[in-house]
Design an enzyme around this catalytic site. Sequence first.
Site, PDB file in Angstrom:
ATOM      1  CD  GLU A 140      -5.733  -3.438 -13.774  1.00  0.00           C
ATOM      2  OE1 GLU A 140      -4.607  -3.928 -14.285  1.00  0.00           O
ATOM      3  OE2 GLU A 140      -6.188  -3.989 -12.484  1.00  0.00           O
ATOM      4  CG  LEU A 181       0.179 -14.858  -6.857  1.00  0.00           C
ATOM      5  CD1 LEU A 181       0.731 -16.380  -7.157  1.00  0.00           C
ATOM      6  CD2 LEU A 181       1.493 -14.255  -5.947  1.00  0.00           C
ATOM      7  CB  SER A 182       0.092  -9.069 -10.725  1.00  0.00           C
ATOM      8  OG  SER A 182       0.300  -8.618  -9.503  1.00  0.00           O
ATOM      9  CG  ASP A 205      -0.129  -5.128  -9.369  1.00  0.00           C
ATOM     10  OD1 ASP A 205       0.785  -5.122  -8.267  1.00  0.00           O
ATOM     11  OD2 ASP A 205      -1.271  -5.339  -9.081  1.00  0.00           O
ATOM     12  CE1 TYR A 224      -4.805  -1.450  -3.506  1.00  0.00           C
ATOM     13  CE2 TYR A 224      -6.078   0.336  -4.912  1.00  0.00           C
ATOM     14  CZ  TYR A 224      -4.834  -0.656  -4.313  1.00  0.00           C
ATOM     15  OH  TYR A 224      -3.702  -0.315  -5.079  1.00  0.00           O
ATOM     16  CG  HIS A 276      -2.166  -1.004   0.923  1.00  0.00           C
ATOM     17  ND1 HIS A 276      -2.897  -0.954   0.470  1.00  0.00           N
ATOM     18  CD2 HIS A 276      -2.098  -2.322   1.524  1.00  0.00           C
ATOM     19  CE1 HIS A 276      -3.858  -1.816   0.083  1.00  0.00           C
ATOM     20  NE2 HIS A 276      -3.167  -2.853   0.859  1.00  0.00           N
ATOM     21  CB  THR A 277       4.464   1.865  -0.429  1.00  0.00           C
ATOM     22  OG1 THR A 277       4.722   0.675  -0.761  1.00  0.00           O
ATOM     23  CG2 THR A 277       4.639   1.557   1.016  1.00  0.00           C
ATOM     24  CG  ASP A 278       1.134   0.466  -5.459  1.00  0.00           C
ATOM     25  OD1 ASP A 278       0.434   0.732  -4.762  1.00  0.00           O
ATOM     26  OD2 ASP A 278       0.951  -0.334  -6.388  1.00  0.00           O
TER      27      ASP A 278
HETATM   28  P1  NG1 Z   1      -2.936  -6.915  -5.547  1.00  0.00           P
HETATM   29  O1  NG1 Z   1      -4.057  -7.117  -4.728  1.00  0.00           O
HETATM   30  O2  NG1 Z   1      -1.729  -7.917  -5.006  1.00  0.00           O
HETATM   31  O3  NG1 Z   1      -3.093  -7.208  -6.893  1.00  0.00           O
HETATM   32  C1  NG1 Z   1      -2.895  -4.460  -4.983  1.00  0.00           C
HETATM   33  C2  NG1 Z   1      -2.800  -3.078  -5.936  1.00  0.00           C
HETATM   34  C3  NG1 Z   1      -1.261  -2.913  -6.109  1.00  0.00           C
HETATM   35  C4  NG1 Z   1      -0.733  -2.396  -4.658  1.00  0.00           C
HETATM   36  C5  NG1 Z   1      -1.053  -3.493  -3.692  1.00  0.00           C
HETATM   37  C6  NG1 Z   1      -0.773  -3.131  -2.294  1.00  0.00           C
HETATM   38  C7  NG1 Z   1      -4.191  -3.674  -7.855  1.00  0.00           C
HETATM   39  C8  NG1 Z   1      -4.601  -4.331  -9.129  1.00  0.00           C
HETATM   40  N1  NG1 Z   1      -3.061  -3.938  -7.533  1.00  0.00           N
HETATM   41  O4  NG1 Z   1      -2.377  -5.615  -5.447  1.00  0.00           O
HETATM   42  O5  NG1 Z   1      -1.049  -1.587  -6.983  1.00  0.00           O
HETATM   43  O6  NG1 Z   1      -1.354  -1.263  -4.353  1.00  0.00           O
HETATM   44  O7  NG1 Z   1      -2.638  -3.917  -3.737  1.00  0.00           O
HETATM   45  O8  NG1 Z   1       0.561  -2.991  -1.877  1.00  0.00           O
HETATM   46  O9  NG1 Z   1      -5.392  -3.425  -7.385  1.00  0.00           O
END
Ligand code: NG1
Length: 409
Positions: free
Chosen positions: A181, A146-147, A193, A242, A54-56
Amino acid sequence: MSDGHRGNPSTAARAVALTARFEALPGARGAGAGASGPVALVRAPGRVNLIGEHTDYNEGLVLPAAIDREVWIAFAPWDRPEVELTSAVFGDTRSFSFKGLSPETRGTKSWIDYVAATAWSMRDAGLPVRGFRGVIDSTVPIGSGLSSSAALEMASSWALAVPGAPRPDAGAMAAIAQRGENRYVGVNCGIMDQFASAAGRAGHALLIDCRINQFKTAPMPAGLSLVVCETGSSRKLEASAYNTRRSECELGVKLIAEREPGVKALRDIDEAMLERNRDRLPEVVARRCEHVVREDARVMATVAALADGDLEALGQLFAASHASLRDLYEVSSAELDAMVDIAVAVPGVVASRMTGAGFGGCTVSLVKHGAEEALRDAVLAQYQKRTGLEPRVYIVAAVDGAGGVKQGA
Ligand code: NG1
């Protein structure tokens, strides 16, 4: 159970199998199909984040690795302004046209939206794109953090790119896919990601500065494996929670900036500045900000600990990150906490924490070579008893980022 997903075939075997699938499409190369020329192959990896959660979207630091769970596309370009893809995962064929492509017209609500989003964003950024017909396959588990979406976007960006046209660097290309996205699919994600999928380096994690979209590679210490444990728990609440977390961070920045000139993002705030402004913030906002500010510092400490092979420090940093996500950011879950508990009790597990947005999904562990199966056994023996859910365990390797696949490789 264990690695309940399809495993990883070798590059050569995968290239042959996916090319054969393409050739087997009805009329794959017939005049009516329009596809011509040799079959091309592109690939893009999923990713796991080691630390920096949650830093990006707060213009901070992250430390992901691209992993050997990948999206592949076998395709032949055609001269139509269209993309037609058959999914080996979902068993359906979807298409879209470049004509009139815009966020206003989106909306098949299927996997092809991520390809269309990338095409729209590339065109919007002034990059030429080409149409193609192809087959897509993936070994990235879907919906586990895992993106898989970012891997789909980055593989698409390579298939859509016109050969010979100048290609932006990995960070800029990731920003283009992220914008697709955000705007076209409507998911308000940060850049981590796409960046990890675009820029991955075999055997390395990536230290990404999400403020300037630049990265450095950080070698994984010899002797450590990366193990991802999937909790099997639903991430249903994730999108709204989120977005709430993002708004809370933005509110923190706004309130602190009223007194501290030059503050534009949580990246500009250190612990001392946060403390002297704490009384201005609602209590919950102060906790969210505290997590982010300290997490950025933990990312840098982790890079140092990886370089020094300081396993004890790695364990402490992962534990502190997990506790902070649980107590301050409140995005962990009983299942994620149980998975970490089980992992850290296994001899040879150096570090373990939740990874990704939270509310379910996966944990990431650093494990001494030889202890991977002990971790898998412990998870299989204990996790289902504690939670009633079926876990999956993936032993993964850090790989290179997205690109073309040389035939015969
Ligand atoms: P996840 O839930 O692993 O895809 C999400 C965000 C990232 C980042 C992380 C928290 C999406 C697609 N990706 O990752 O950009 O903010 O949460 O570090 O929402």
